[in-house]
Motif scaffolding. Structure first.
Motif, PDB file in Angstrom:
ATOM      1  N   UNK A 212       0.919  -1.074   0.039  1.00  0.00           N
ATOM      2  CA  UNK A 212      -0.011   0.065  -0.024  1.00  0.00           C
ATOM      3  C   UNK A 212       0.606   1.504  -0.001  1.00  0.00           C
ATOM      4  N   UNK A 213       2.053   0.637  -0.034  1.00  0.00           N
ATOM      5  CA  UNK A 213       2.726   2.566  -0.105  1.00  0.00           C
ATOM      6  C   UNK A 213       3.565   2.693   1.847  1.00  0.00           C
ATOM      7  N   UNK A 214       3.586   1.689   2.770  1.00  0.00           N
ATOM      8  CA  UNK A 214       3.334   2.126   4.143  1.00  0.00           C
ATOM      9  C   UNK A 214       5.245   2.188   4.174  1.00  0.00           C
ATOM     10  N   UNK A 215       5.947   3.118   4.560  1.00  0.00           N
ATOM     11  CA  UNK A 215       6.989   2.664   5.396  1.00  0.00           C
ATOM     12  C   UNK A 215       6.846   1.372   6.626  1.00  0.00           C
ATOM     13  N   UNK A 216       7.207   1.075   6.599  1.00  0.00           N
ATOM     14  CA  UNK A 216       6.971  -0.453   7.302  1.00  0.00           C
ATOM     15  C   UNK A 216       8.340   0.047   8.745  1.00  0.00           C
ATOM     16  N   UNK A 217       9.626   0.801   7.626  1.00  0.00           N
ATOM     17  CA  UNK A 217      10.650   1.011   8.649  1.00  0.00           C
ATOM     18  C   UNK A 217      11.376   1.778   7.685  1.00  0.00           C
ATOM     19  N   UNK A 218      12.872   2.978   7.818  1.00  0.00           N
ATOM     20  CA  UNK A 218      13.230   3.562   7.570  1.00  0.00           C
ATOM     21  C   UNK A 218      14.679   4.050   8.775  1.00  0.00           C
ATOM     22  N   UNK A 219      15.689   2.948   7.991  1.00  0.00           N
ATOM     23  CA  UNK A 219      16.915   3.644   8.881  1.00  0.00           C
ATOM     24  C   UNK A 219      17.525   4.641   8.740  1.00  0.00           C
ATOM     25  N   UNK A 220      18.658   4.205   9.956  1.00  0.00           N
ATOM     26  CA  UNK A 220      19.543   6.214   9.678  1.00  0.00           C
ATOM     27  C   UNK A 220      20.228   6.022   8.865  1.00  0.00           C
ATOM     28  N   UNK A 221      21.393   6.807   9.602  1.00  0.00           N
ATOM     29  CA  UNK A 221      22.119   6.290   9.024  1.00  0.00           C
ATOM     30  C   UNK A 221      23.612   6.236   9.454  1.00  0.00           C
ATOM     31  N   UNK A 222      23.134   5.142  10.243  1.00  0.00           N
ATOM     32  CA  UNK A 222      24.565   3.981  10.693  1.00  0.00           C
ATOM     33  C   UNK A 222      24.170   2.950  10.253  1.00  0.00           C
ATOM     34  N   UNK A 223      25.199   1.647  10.642  1.00  0.00           N
ATOM     35  CA  UNK A 223      25.096   0.127  10.633  1.00  0.00           C
ATOM     36  C   UNK A 223      23.729  -0.236  11.140  1.00  0.00           C
ATOM     37  N   UNK A 224      22.615  -1.142  10.561  1.00  0.00           N
ATOM     38  CA  UNK A 224      22.198  -1.880  11.085  1.00  0.00           C
ATOM     39  C   UNK A 224      21.725  -3.177  10.169  1.00  0.00           C
ATOM     40  N   UNK A 225      20.761  -3.881  11.296  1.00  0.00           N
ATOM     41  CA  UNK A 225      20.093  -4.712  10.136  1.00  0.00           C
ATOM     42  C   UNK A 225      18.731  -4.715  10.704  1.00  0.00           C
ATOM     43  N   UNK A 226      18.029  -5.050   9.741  1.00  0.00           N
ATOM     44  CA  UNK A 226      16.419  -4.619   9.125  1.00  0.00           C
ATOM     45  C   UNK A 226      16.006  -5.992   8.995  1.00  0.00           C
TER      46      UNK A 226
END
Length: 287
Positions: A212-226
């Motif tokens: 539906x175009x919903x953002x489930x998650x947006x990371x920042x500017x660091x090492x991340x696992x999603x």
């Protein structure tokens, strides 16, 4: 419900350095923390960075190490991509799809290198979809490909329900790229995993969007696992009934009354485009 768990890895990508050992280390940590993950996606050029000084052959030792890791953890592994020296001598930006048995089942060459900047990279011509048994069909594109909706439309027309989209974006157009990724999810009613790198590999802000175009998650500017669990039945229901029971764009396109002559290179309808000049690097303007 058809659940499936995918983890995107946003990590530091140095330039002109073999980054595969760091990828394997991150993968070991990820699977120790989230053993329920079934698929892992790295960012574009995660294995070597954006400078194509030492392209590899595929198959080759870098890919073999990643195959061993996929088999060790029993996961699907999308390698992000790596600069490949093809048998034809050309340079390609190539992603491998590895199954839980450690087998390479697909290789995808980026169709739209970021020209004029990636002027030495040749374009691939074959689309990439693959099936995860008893789950669904997945499509793969790389970075700039998504700016051309024809690429996603083709993958979706081939049955893709999830778009795996490794990127390397370290420039000021990241906001625009995220807007395109979100619109792609809604327009084609699919999940979009848009995974960026860090340092030479990008500025982060990896994101995941639902059909539906919903953002489930947006990371920042660091090492991340999603790590996220998605539901493929949500894709199927929205494609059948419409986005929030509203628009049904895939069926509307299927049942269209018009053919688009712009795709016929000899039609002349695209004459305006031929007045835009050559695809070359911008130069400094004179004072």
């Amino acid at each position: 419900m058809t659940p499936f768990s995918i983890a995107g890895v946003q990590m530091t990508v140095p330039a002109m350095v073999d980054n595969v050992p760091a990828m394997l280390h991150r993968l070991d940590i990820l699977m120790a923390r989230f053993p329920w993950v079934q698929m892992v996606l790295f960012s574009e050029l995660a294995a070597c960075g954006p400078v194509p000084q030492h392209p590899v052959n595929l198959p080759g030792p870098e890919e073999h190490m990643l195959q061993s890791a996929a088999h060790k953890h029993g996961i699907w592994l999308i390698t992000g991509s790596i600069f490949e020296k093809g048998a034809d001598g050309h340079l390609y930006n190539t992603a491998s799809v590895i199954n839980p048995a450690g087998e390479v089942i697909r290789r995808y060459r980026k169709m739209f290198p970021f020209r004029p900047y990636e002027h030495d990279v040749s374009a691939g011509t074959e689309f990439c979809v693959f099936d995860v048994p008893h789950v669904g069909r997945f499509g793969l594109s790389i970075c700039y490909d998504i700016w051309f909706p024809e690429t996603t439309r083709t993958l979706v027309s081939m049955g893709a329900e999830v778009l795996l989209h490794p990127v390397l974006t370290g420039t000021v157009d990241r906001d625009v790229e995220l807007a395109i990724a979100r619109a792609t999810a809604a327009q084609f009613q699919c999940y979009v995993f848009d995974i960026n790198g860090l340092a030479a590999g990008g500025i982060g802000r990896s994101a995941v969007f639902d059909p539906a175009g919903t953002c489930l998650y947006e990371a920042k500017g660091m090492n991340e696992t999603i790590p996220l669990e998605i539901d493929l039945n949500l894709v199927r229901r929205q494609r059948e009934r419409g986005l929030h029971n509203l628009g049904q764009p895939l069926k509307s396109f299927r049942d269209r009354s018009v053919e688009f002559t712009v795709y016929d290179r000899h039609s002349g309808v695209d004459s305006y485009l031929h007045h835009l000049g050559p695809l070359t690097m911008p130069r400094r303007e004179p004072n």
